[in-house]
Design a protein around this motif. Structure first.
Motif, short mmCIF file in Angstrom:
data_model
loop_
_atom_site.label_atom_id
_atom_site.label_comp_id
_atom_site.label_asym_id
_atom_site.label_seq_id
_atom_site.Cartn_x
_atom_site.Cartn_y
_atom_site.Cartn_z
N ALA A 244 7.68 7.50 -8.57
CA ALA A 244 8.39 8.48 -7.75
C ALA A 244 9.48 7.75 -6.97
CB ALA A 244 7.43 9.19 -6.81
N TRP A 245 10.66 7.63 -7.58
CA TRP A 245 11.73 6.85 -6.97
C TRP A 245 12.30 7.57 -5.74
CZ3 TRP A 245 12.81 1.97 -8.30
CH2 TRP A 245 12.34 1.52 -9.54
N SER A 246 12.55 6.81 -4.71
CA SER A 246 13.17 7.30 -3.48
C SER A 246 13.74 6.09 -2.74
CB SER A 246 12.15 8.03 -2.60
OG SER A 246 11.16 7.12 -2.14
N LEU A 247 14.53 6.33 -1.71
CA LEU A 247 15.09 5.22 -0.93
C LEU A 247 13.98 4.41 -0.26
CD1 LEU A 247 18.25 6.85 0.73
CD2 LEU A 247 18.18 5.19 -1.15
N SER A 248 12.96 5.10 0.22
CA SER A 248 11.86 4.39 0.88
C SER A 248 11.10 3.52 -0.12
CB SER A 248 10.92 5.38 1.56
OG SER A 248 10.39 6.30 0.62
N PHE A 249 10.92 4.01 -1.35
CA PHE A 249 10.23 3.20 -2.35
C PHE A 249 11.07 1.99 -2.74
CE2 PHE A 249 9.55 2.02 -6.79
CZ PHE A 249 8.22 1.68 -6.75
N THR B 273 -2.64 -5.90 -7.00
CA THR B 273 -2.10 -4.54 -6.93
C THR B 273 -3.18 -3.52 -7.26
OG1 THR B 273 -1.26 -4.83 -9.19
CG2 THR B 273 0.29 -5.15 -7.39
N MET B 274 -4.08 -3.83 -8.17
CA MET B 274 -5.19 -2.93 -8.47
C MET B 274 -6.10 -2.78 -7.25
SD MET B 274 -4.67 -1.85 -11.54
CE MET B 274 -6.24 -1.07 -11.89
N ALA B 275 -6.35 -3.88 -6.54
CA ALA B 275 -7.21 -3.84 -5.36
C ALA B 275 -6.59 -3.02 -4.25
CB ALA B 275 -7.49 -5.26 -4.88
N VAL B 276 -5.30 -3.24 -3.98
CA VAL B 276 -4.64 -2.52 -2.90
C VAL B 276 -4.49 -1.03 -3.24
CG1 VAL B 276 -2.50 -2.32 -1.56
CG2 VAL B 276 -3.42 -4.58 -2.11
N ALA B 277 -4.23 -0.72 -4.51
CA ALA B 277 -4.08 0.68 -4.92
C ALA B 277 -5.38 1.45 -4.76
CB ALA B 277 -3.59 0.76 -6.36
N GLY B 278 -6.52 0.78 -4.99
CA GLY B 278 -7.80 1.47 -4.99
C GLY B 278 -8.57 1.40 -3.70
N GLY B 279 -8.09 0.65 -2.72
CA GLY B 279 -8.82 0.49 -1.46
C GLY B 279 -7.90 0.14 -0.32
N GLY B 280 -8.49 -0.34 0.78
CA GLY B 280 -7.71 -0.69 1.96
C GLY B 280 -6.94 -1.98 1.77
N ALA B 281 -5.71 -2.02 2.24
CA ALA B 281 -4.88 -3.21 2.11
C ALA B 281 -5.45 -4.38 2.92
CB ALA B 281 -3.45 -2.91 2.55
N LYS C 19 0.84 -1.21 0.00
CA LYS C 19 0.00 0.00 0.00
C LYS C 19 0.87 1.25 0.00
CE LYS C 19 -3.88 2.26 0.28
NZ LYS C 19 -4.86 2.26 -0.83
N PHE C 20 1.94 1.24 0.79
CA PHE C 20 2.86 2.38 0.81
C PHE C 20 3.52 2.56 -0.56
CE2 PHE C 20 7.34 3.60 1.02
CZ PHE C 20 7.22 4.90 1.50
N ALA C 21 4.01 1.48 -1.14
CA ALA C 21 4.70 1.57 -2.43
C ALA C 21 3.77 2.06 -3.53
CB ALA C 21 5.29 0.22 -2.80
N LEU C 22 2.51 1.66 -3.46
CA LEU C 22 1.55 2.04 -4.51
C LEU C 22 1.13 3.50 -4.42
CD1 LEU C 22 -0.58 -1.21 -4.56
CD2 LEU C 22 0.80 -0.31 -6.44
N SER C 23 1.50 4.17 -3.34
CA SER C 23 1.27 5.61 -3.28
C SER C 23 2.32 6.37 -4.08
CB SER C 23 1.29 6.09 -1.82
OG SER C 23 2.59 5.95 -1.26
N ARG C 24 3.35 5.65 -4.55
CA ARG C 24 4.44 6.25 -5.29
C ARG C 24 4.65 5.65 -6.67
NH1 ARG C 24 4.71 6.99 -0.19
NH2 ARG C 24 5.97 8.61 0.80
N ALA C 25 3.78 4.70 -7.04
CA ALA C 25 3.92 4.06 -8.35
C ALA C 25 2.56 3.62 -8.85
CB ALA C 25 4.87 2.86 -8.25
N ASP C 26 2.40 3.61 -10.17
CA ASP C 26 1.19 3.07 -10.77
C ASP C 26 1.11 1.57 -10.46
OD1 ASP C 26 -0.97 3.59 -13.12
OD2 ASP C 26 -0.07 1.60 -13.33
N PRO C 27 -0.09 1.04 -10.15
CA PRO C 27 -0.19 -0.38 -9.79
C PRO C 27 0.32 -1.34 -10.87
CG PRO C 27 -2.36 0.62 -10.10
CD PRO C 27 -1.37 1.73 -10.04
#
Length: 339
Positions: free
Chosen positions: A236-241, A115-123, A57-65
């Motif tokens: 959105a690449w970053s160390l956390s991603f 990934t589509m499910a997690v990106a669009g709703g609760g994990a 869920k965190f990763a999908l806030s920074r990348a398309d599913p």
């Protein structure tokens, strides 16, 4: 090996890997040499797979599913192929048709829909719906494997259906219905992949590490081509991603499967699969704590119904093993994290 030898049967190296999977030091996936170590590994694996939903869920806030799914699957593929090379089991599949069928359901459908499910709703909610897999497996195994649904299994199916309706709440067309339907599709794909695996295991001698690695390759290729045809948002690449991607792809999906093989060398599949209970619970609690996910009273009631259904199936599976009977299909899911 010549082309004729490939057509005639399994490649020598793949067949050797399948024959030696239970005993030789080369083929041992990890250094787990006792039931106690296997139980410890199972606990670790359950924690990894349960927490993976919040990490996704965190990763999908920074990348398309779609893009994220392709990234993490290829990373898992790399881990599995490195493992095969290290164990000297690197080989072409002995047969391709099982790889193609299972790859479509297990990787293209299951991974992609998750990934589509997690990106669009609760994990947490998504994990619960994906883990309806055992009930779909029951229904698919009936016509494909000729394993009839009998006795108490009908109660499990009834509880599962009631729980599914309560969680999905199809009468609420607004909000996260699409995410819930993606999660249900993921569970269906996982179940179809599980049944396909068992079907082809009856017909062919499969090295499971080789088999799953190649079905991931086959299944992710169609998804890999999608960015060439459609425009997706840049990552959105970053160390956390990168850390989240590494955890989801390399650790949870890649090393998680290798650890699962090691666990099954010492524990019955039905016993090991009891982590089906814990994984969505961990996913739900972590999502509630980190992302503030909240469920309605109806959804909680649905989850309770699904839990009762899973308990019925697990009790039947354990009883069958103790009686020395053949283990029901739903207790032996494809050894992946559910998406």
């Amino acid at each position: 090996a010549s082309c004729r030898e490939r057509r005639a049967g399994p490649l020598p190296s793949a067949d050797a890997g399948a024959r030696s999977a239970k005993g030789s030091p080369v083929s041992a996936p990890l250094a787990i040499d006792s039931r106690r170590a296997a139980y410890i590994a199972l606990v670790v694996l359950t924690l990894i797979w349960g927490s993976n939903w919040a990490v996704m869920k965190f990763a999908l806030s920074r990348a398309d599913p779609v893009v994220f799914n392709v990234q993490r699957t290829w990373l898992a593929v790399a881990v599995l192929f490195v493992t095969m090379a290290w164990q000297r089991r690197l080989a072409w599949p002995a047969v391709w048709w099982p790889v193609l069928v299972t790859g479509f359901f297990q990787t293209t459908v299951n991974f992609g829909a998750t990934t589509m499910a997690v990106a669009g709703g609760g994990a947490g909610r998504a994990s619960v719906l994906v883990f309806t897999m055992p009930f779909w497996t029951l229904l698919i195994a009936w016509p494909v494997l000729h394993e009839r649904v009998r006795g108490a299994r009908w109660f499990a199916v009834a509880f599962a259906f009631a729980g599914l309706v309560l969680v999905v709440a199809p009468w609420h067309w607004q909000g996260g219905l699409a995410s819930k339907l993606w999660a249900v599709l993921s569970g269906f794909g996982w179940a179809a992949g599980t049944v396909a695996t068992k079907y082809y295991q009856r017909k062919h001698r499969l090295d499971m590490l080789n088999f799953v690695a190649w079905q991931m390759v086959v299944g992710v290729i169609p998804l890999t081509l999608l960015p060439w045809w459609f425009a997706f948002e840049a990552t959105a690449w970053s160390l956390s991603f990168v850390a989240a991607l590494t955890f989801t792809g390399a650790i949870s999906t890649g090393l998680g499967f290798v650890l699962w093989i090691a666990v099954l060398r010492h524990l019955p599949a039905g016993t090991a699969s009891l982590n089906t209970f814990a994984i969505p619970v961990i996913a739900l609690l972590s999502s509630m704590a980190i992302f503030g996910e909240r469920l309605t009273a109806g959804e909680w009631a649905g989850i309770a119904c699904l839990g009762v259904g899973l308990a019925i199936l697990s009790a039947q599976s354990i009883a069958a093993v103790r009686r020395g009977e053949r283990e029901p299909t739903p207790a032996t899911p494809t050894p992946l994290d559910g998406g």
